[in-house]
Structure formats: structure tokens, C-alpha cells
Design a protein around this motif. Structure first.
Motif, mmCIF file in Angstrom:
data_model
loop_
_atom_site.group_PDB
_atom_site.id
_atom_site.type_symbol
_atom_site.label_atom_id
_atom_site.label_comp_id
_atom_site.label_asym_id
_atom_site.label_seq_id
_atom_site.Cartn_x
_atom_site.Cartn_y
_atom_site.Cartn_z
ATOM 1 N N PHE A 33 89.709 23.736 21.591
ATOM 2 C CA PHE A 33 90.642 23.224 20.601
ATOM 3 C C PHE A 33 91.359 24.390 19.950
ATOM 4 C CE2 PHE A 33 87.265 19.760 19.990
ATOM 5 C CZ PHE A 33 87.740 19.096 21.110
ATOM 6 N N SER A 34 92.675 24.313 19.898
ATOM 7 C CA SER A 34 93.428 25.425 19.320
ATOM 8 C C SER A 34 93.232 25.469 17.815
ATOM 9 C CB SER A 34 94.922 25.265 19.636
ATOM 10 O OG SER A 34 95.426 24.100 19.018
ATOM 11 N N GLY A 35 93.289 26.668 17.269
ATOM 12 C CA GLY A 35 93.074 26.841 15.837
ATOM 13 C C GLY A 35 94.269 26.379 15.032
ATOM 14 N N GLY A 36 95.454 26.811 15.371
ATOM 15 C CA GLY A 36 96.639 26.426 14.616
ATOM 16 C C GLY A 36 97.202 25.111 15.095
ATOM 17 N N GLN A 37 97.677 24.283 14.176
ATOM 18 C CA GLN A 37 98.209 22.979 14.529
ATOM 19 C C GLN A 37 99.672 22.896 14.133
ATOM 20 O OE1 GLN A 37 96.578 20.839 16.215
ATOM 21 N NE2 GLN A 37 94.573 21.825 16.132
ATOM 22 N N LYS A 38 100.475 22.225 14.949
ATOM 23 C CA LYS A 38 101.874 21.981 14.624
ATOM 24 C C LYS A 38 101.948 20.911 13.538
ATOM 25 C CE LYS A 38 102.992 22.941 19.465
ATOM 26 N NZ LYS A 38 103.563 22.391 20.709
ATOM 27 N N ALA A 39 103.133 20.782 12.943
ATOM 28 C CA ALA A 39 103.291 19.859 11.828
ATOM 29 C C ALA A 39 103.024 18.421 12.232
ATOM 30 C CB ALA A 39 104.698 19.994 11.244
ATOM 31 N N VAL A 41 101.209 17.455 14.926
ATOM 32 C CA VAL A 41 100.075 17.421 15.843
ATOM 33 C C VAL A 41 98.788 17.334 15.040
ATOM 34 C CG1 VAL A 41 98.769 18.674 17.599
ATOM 35 C CG2 VAL A 41 101.265 18.663 17.670
ATOM 36 N N ALA A 42 97.942 16.325 15.354
ATOM 37 C CA ALA A 42 96.672 16.163 14.656
ATOM 38 C C ALA A 42 95.596 17.057 15.248
ATOM 39 C CB ALA A 42 96.223 14.703 14.721
ATOM 40 N N LYS A 43 95.641 17.261 16.572
ATOM 41 C CA LYS A 43 94.640 18.088 17.241
ATOM 42 C C LYS A 43 95.184 18.522 18.591
ATOM 43 C CE LYS A 43 90.324 19.566 16.654
ATOM 44 N NZ LYS A 43 89.876 20.303 15.456
ATOM 45 N N SER A 51 99.158 13.687 18.867
ATOM 46 C CA SER A 51 100.093 13.576 17.761
ATOM 47 C C SER A 51 99.484 12.809 16.604
ATOM 48 C CB SER A 51 101.381 12.896 18.224
ATOM 49 O OG SER A 51 101.136 11.533 18.520
ATOM 50 N N LYS A 52 100.031 13.069 15.422
ATOM 51 C CA LYS A 52 99.587 12.331 14.242
ATOM 52 C C LYS A 52 99.942 10.857 14.345
ATOM 53 C CE LYS A 52 99.721 16.246 11.027
ATOM 54 N NZ LYS A 52 100.304 16.795 9.782
ATOM 55 N N LYS A 53 101.029 10.556 15.073
ATOM 56 C CA LYS A 53 101.417 9.164 15.254
ATOM 57 C C LYS A 53 100.363 8.425 16.083
ATOM 58 C CE LYS A 53 105.145 6.193 16.940
ATOM 59 N NZ LYS A 53 106.478 6.132 17.575
ATOM 60 N N GLU A 54 99.870 9.093 17.144
ATOM 61 C CA GLU A 54 98.804 8.487 17.949
ATOM 62 C C GLU A 54 97.573 8.237 17.086
ATOM 63 O OE1 GLU A 54 98.558 9.956 22.365
ATOM 64 O OE2 GLU A 54 99.033 11.681 21.094
ATOM 65 N N LEU A 55 97.212 9.241 16.284
ATOM 66 C CA LEU A 55 96.037 9.101 15.432
ATOM 67 C C LEU A 55 96.209 7.969 14.434
ATOM 68 C CD1 LEU A 55 93.283 10.059 14.498
ATOM 69 C CD2 LEU A 55 94.419 11.786 13.082
ATOM 70 N N ALA A 88 88.545 7.585 15.106
ATOM 71 C CA ALA A 88 89.768 7.470 15.899
ATOM 72 C C ALA A 88 90.100 8.796 16.565
ATOM 73 C CB ALA A 88 90.923 7.012 15.001
ATOM 74 N N LEU A 89 89.914 9.908 15.839
ATOM 75 C CA LEU A 89 90.194 11.221 16.412
ATOM 76 C C LEU A 89 89.209 11.534 17.532
ATOM 77 C CD1 LEU A 89 91.873 13.789 16.349
ATOM 78 C CD2 LEU A 89 90.308 14.700 14.613
ATOM 79 N N ASP A 90 87.940 11.180 17.354
ATOM 80 C CA ASP A 90 86.953 11.384 18.419
ATOM 81 C C ASP A 90 87.348 10.626 19.679
ATOM 82 O OD1 ASP A 90 85.452 12.989 16.802
ATOM 83 O OD2 ASP A 90 84.045 11.416 16.196
ATOM 84 N N TYR A 91 87.825 9.399 19.500
ATOM 85 C CA TYR A 91 88.258 8.596 20.642
ATOM 86 C C TYR A 91 89.427 9.267 21.377
ATOM 87 C CZ TYR A 91 91.216 5.166 22.936
ATOM 88 O OH TYR A 91 92.030 4.523 23.826
ATOM 89 N N LEU A 92 90.417 9.759 20.632
ATOM 90 C CA LEU A 92 91.584 10.395 21.250
ATOM 91 C C LEU A 92 91.206 11.696 21.938
ATOM 92 C CD1 LEU A 92 94.247 9.716 18.470
ATOM 93 C CD2 LEU A 92 94.128 8.667 20.740
ATOM 94 N N ILE A 93 90.264 12.442 21.363
ATOM 95 C CA ILE A 93 89.789 13.671 22.017
ATOM 96 C C ILE A 93 89.081 13.332 23.319
ATOM 97 C CG2 ILE A 93 88.154 15.580 21.803
ATOM 98 C CD1 ILE A 93 88.793 15.678 18.825
ATOM 99 N N SER A 94 88.237 12.316 23.289
ATOM 100 C CA SER A 94 87.544 11.895 24.515
ATOM 101 C C SER A 94 88.545 11.455 25.573
ATOM 102 C CB SER A 94 86.578 10.740 24.196
ATOM 103 O OG SER A 94 85.652 11.125 23.217
ATOM 104 N N GLN A 95 89.559 10.728 25.142
ATOM 105 C CA GLN A 95 90.600 10.278 26.067
ATOM 106 C C GLN A 95 91.307 11.461 26.709
ATOM 107 O OE1 GLN A 95 94.071 8.461 24.261
ATOM 108 N NE2 GLN A 95 94.073 6.854 25.808
#
Length: 293
Positions: A33-39, A41-43, A51-55, A88-95
């Protein structure tokens, strides 16, 4: 894509994660996982952005599901929103990790195969032939581009291949995998059925004729294989003490005396007699009856 979400939420998705996350445990999952995040981008997972929209979309879906619960009654103040967002974030990371694994394994479809699959979808056919108009209308209604729709088909196919490969060739049973998944997610299912036996029996009415008719019709169900329980003792010359052929009178007398002494202690006398009275008969009649007895 919906089938992909269903797979990840189920027990098999958990097993896939166990298999595919093994290398991450060696290197350290934070390294992917990258340390810096875009505006927006959630992860970022191994170079791929969530994206934050996906989250927000997945979080809203989880929230809507919980609000239907009678214990919540639509009151969002009863929800732990931070916990829901993390799930929700765990689910998107797994995906994302599963998609990357499919790409790494080269599980995909060619452009020609995807074109054929799309053409065979009944919703895109008119008079038995593919309709560009119906296809375009569907993409517009879903807010998808053709490229995004094609990518979804690639991902669904890859996940179906991964799942069938593992499920068809697993060395342990699906029941064992389900139990492991249940332990991992700490979920239990309890089914309780209560029957009041006395009330049930009171409502059961059956005649002897109905019982006989049922027995005659289903006699094979009441047949049992004949069996015999046998208890026996095996004797052989080797297990028997050889008798002493020469027994003296003194030995017999000693054995008899010991036998008598042993049973004198437990000996009980049982005395019975017949009493013939003269209350209703003369002494002569009583004597006659006694002699007959």
C-alpha cells in the motif's frame, strides 16, 4: 461484477484471500500500500487506486443493508459509521488483490471471446440478433463506458476460473473450508425449533384400522435382519487344571466339611405348616381332613 461481489462476501472469497494473501504476509502487507494518497483516492493497493467514490458507494450499500434491520429501524445514530467504512475498505482492498492475482496468473479472455459473450447476452438482442442500440442504452443506464463494461466481464471471468480451479481440485472438503471461514469471521448460525409434544399428540387421531393398513402397505420398512447374540466360553485342555486322579477319603471328608461350614453361615430355614381348625367342623371331621391331606 455482482457475481464477483457475491463471491468475495461468501466463504469461498475468504478462502481465496487466505491463499492469495500468503505472499503478502512474508513481505509485509503494508509494503503493498502506498504511503501518500491522492486527493480523490482512498487507498492504493500495489499501485492500483481505490477511489473515495468507490468507498462511499460500498459504505452506503452496507449502511442501507443495516438500516433494514428491525433492531435499527432506520436510525443511523445507532450505527458505527467508522466500523462500516473500515469494513467497506477491507472489501475493496480484497477485491483489488484478487484482481491483481488474476492478472498475474494471466487469467483473461481475448477481445474476440468478449465480443462473442456480449453478443450472446439476451438483453442486447433484438429478433435474435445483437443490437447496438440496446447495448448503448444499457451502458447509458448503468453509467458505464464500453471499456469499463468489458473490463467487468474480464474480471468476472477471471474470478470464476479461479474459484472453479480451487473448488474442483481442493484437497480438503468444502465443509472443512466453511468451518475455517466461520472461525475466521467469528460467525455462528443457530436454528431452533420447538414442538410441544403433548399438544401435538393430543391432535393426532388414528384408528387401529389405519395403523393396520399403513403396516400392510409398508411392510418392507418394518423388516429387520435377523440377528442372534451368542455368549460362549471356550475351554481347552491347556486352560484347565489337570484333576488329581487319586482322591483319598480324608480329602473328600475335608472338602465336605468346608462346604458345610461355608453354607451354614448363609443357611436360612423356611418352615410351613397347614392348620386345620375345629371352628366349623368336629374333631372327627378335622382328623379325616388331615388324613386326606
Amino acid at each position: 461484477m455482482e457475481s464477483f461481489r457475491t463471491l468475495i462476501r461468501g466463504w469461498f472469497g475468504k478462502v481465496l484471500l487466505v491463499l492469495f494473501l500468503a505472499p503478502f504476509a512474508v513481505v509485509g502487507i503494508e509494503g503493498y500500500f502506498s504511503g501518500g494518497q491522492k486527493a480523490d483516492v482512498a487507498k492504493t493497493v500495489n499501485g492500483q487506486d481505490i477511489s473515495k467514490k468507490e468507498l462511499e458507494t460500498v459504505t452506503k450499500g452496507y449502511t442501507d443493508q443495516l438500516l433494514v434491520n428491525p433492531a435499527i429501524h432506520g436510525d443511523e445514530s445507532l450505527l458505527n459509521k467508522e466500523f462500516i467504512a473500515n469494513k467497506a475498505l477491507d472489501y475493496l482492498i480484497s477485491q483489488s488483490l484478487l484482481r491483481q492475482q488474476a492478472d498475474k496468473l494471466g487469467v483473461t479472455l481475448s477481445d474476440a471471446q468478449i465480443e462473442q459473450k456480449i453478443a450472446q447476452i439476451p438483453a442486447f438482442q433484438e429478433n435474435g440478433k445483437f443490437s447496438n442500440t440496446l447495448y448503448a442504452n444499457y451502458l447509458r443506464s448503468q453509467g458505464l463506458t464500453s471499456q469499463a463494461f468489458i473490463q467487468n466481464i474480464r474480471q468476472d471471468f477471471a474470478l470464476s476460473i479461479l474459484s472453479s480451479t480451487i473448488s474442483d481440485n481442493a484437497l480438503i472438503s468444502k465443509l472443512d473450508i466453511q468451518q475455517i471461514a466461520n472461525l475466521q469471521s467469528e460467525q455462528r448460525e443457530l436454528f431452533l425449533s420447538s414442538v410441544k409434544l403433548d399438544d401435538y399428540k393430543a391432535n393426532v387421531k388414528v384408528t387401529n384400522q389405519e395403523i393396520a393398513d399403513y403396516y400392510n402397505k409398508h411392510q418392507n420398512k418394518f423388516k429387520q435382519v435377523a440377528s442372534v447374540d451368542v455368549d460362549y466360553v471356550v475351554l481347552s485342555p491347556a486352560t484347565l487344571t489337570q484333576p488329581n486322579a487319586a482322591v483319598t477319603d480324608a480329602e473328600l471328608q475335608q472338602a465336605y466339611t468346608q462346604f458345610v461350614e461355608k453354607y451354614k453361615q448363609s443357611l436360612k430355614r423356611d418352615v410351613k405348616h397347614i392348620l386345620i381348625t375345629t371352628d366349623s367342623r368336629t374333631p372327627e371331621q378335622a382328623a379325616t381332613l388331615a388324613n386326606e391331606v
